[in-house]
Design an enzyme around this catalytic site. Structure first.
Site, PDB file in Angstrom:
ATOM      1  N   VAL A  81       0.907  -1.150   0.000  1.00 42.47           N
ATOM      2  CA  VAL A  81       0.000   0.000   0.000  1.00 42.47           C
ATOM      3  C   VAL A  81       0.945   1.199   0.000  1.00 42.47           C
ATOM      4  CG1 VAL A  81      -1.793   1.247   1.262  1.00 42.47           C
ATOM      5  CG2 VAL A  81      -1.804  -1.257   1.239  1.00 42.47           C
ATOM      6  N   PRO A  82       1.220   1.742  -1.188  1.00 41.06           N
ATOM      7  CA  PRO A  82       2.344   2.670  -1.368  1.00 41.06           C
ATOM      8  C   PRO A  82       2.120   4.087  -0.854  1.00 41.06           C
ATOM      9  CG  PRO A  82       1.195   2.388  -3.424  1.00 41.06           C
ATOM     10  CD  PRO A  82       0.533   1.462  -2.443  1.00 41.06           C
ATOM     11  N   CYS A  83       2.104   4.241   0.463  1.00 42.59           N
ATOM     12  CA  CYS A  83       1.920   5.568   1.055  1.00 42.59           C
ATOM     13  C   CYS A  83       3.094   6.493   0.731  1.00 42.59           C
ATOM     14  CB  CYS A  83       1.702   5.459   2.559  1.00 42.59           C
ATOM     15  SG  CYS A  83       2.976   4.540   3.433  1.00 42.59           S
ATOM     16  N   HIS A  84       4.238   5.918   0.369  1.00 44.56           N
ATOM     17  CA  HIS A  84       5.390   6.757   0.012  1.00 44.56           C
ATOM     18  C   HIS A  84       5.146   7.540  -1.280  1.00 44.56           C
ATOM     19  CE1 HIS A  84       6.048   2.933  -2.108  1.00 44.56           C
ATOM     20  NE2 HIS A  84       6.700   3.649  -3.022  1.00 44.56           N
TER      21      HIS A  84
END
Length: 152
Positions: free
Chosen positions: A113-116
């Site tokens: 879950v690419p919060c970056h």
């Protein structure tokens, strides 16, 4: 598992992946026996090697509120090598940028879950609730990795 950015710990339940996060660098690396953890590890290794790694079909089972799950679903729609601003994502979801940041900070499935990929209007912004130090540095490294391998 060992990565160029540090050790990652992976945890699953019968329902799916529960956590992927950075752990102490001196933690012992262990080969997973669970097929889901093994598949996830192989895809993460491919990701760090520069291959387009698709995590969309992995079963995820993170604990979180309904709002956090809504934000996390939106994050999964951001392609590798691209970013979205906190404010733009907030407008899309009908909330405030700080609420998006809070959901990103609570994300237990880093990289999957690419919060970056959510950035500030003035630059990359913080990461995992930190404005300085190792976390924002990792965010910058992840974004640089994706920009160089997956382009945008």
């Amino acid at each position: 598992m060992s990565t160029p950015l540090g050790m990652l710990g992976l945890r699953s339940t019968l329902d799916g992946l529960r956590e992927v996060g950075f752990i102490a660098d001196d933690a012992p690396a262990r080969a997973p026996t669970d097929p889901l953890l093994l598949e996830t590890m192989l895809r993460l290794e491919a990701y760090f090697a520069g291959a387009t790694a698709d995590f969309s079909d992995l079963p995820l089972a993170p604990e979180g509120t309904a709002f956090q799950h809504r934000v996390w679903a939106a994050l999964r729609a951001i392609p590798p090598g691209q970013t979205r601003r906190y404010g733009d994502l907030a407008a899309e979801l009908g909330t405030a940028p700080r609420a998006i940041g809070g959901a990103c900070r609570a994300n237990p499935l880093l990289l999957l879950v690419p919060c970056h990929r959510v950035v500030a209007s003035t630059g990359d912004g913080g990461f995992m609730g930190a404005a300085e130090g190792a976390w924002p540095q990792r965010k910058g490294q992840l974004l640089a990795h994706e920009r160089s391998h997956f382009g945008a």
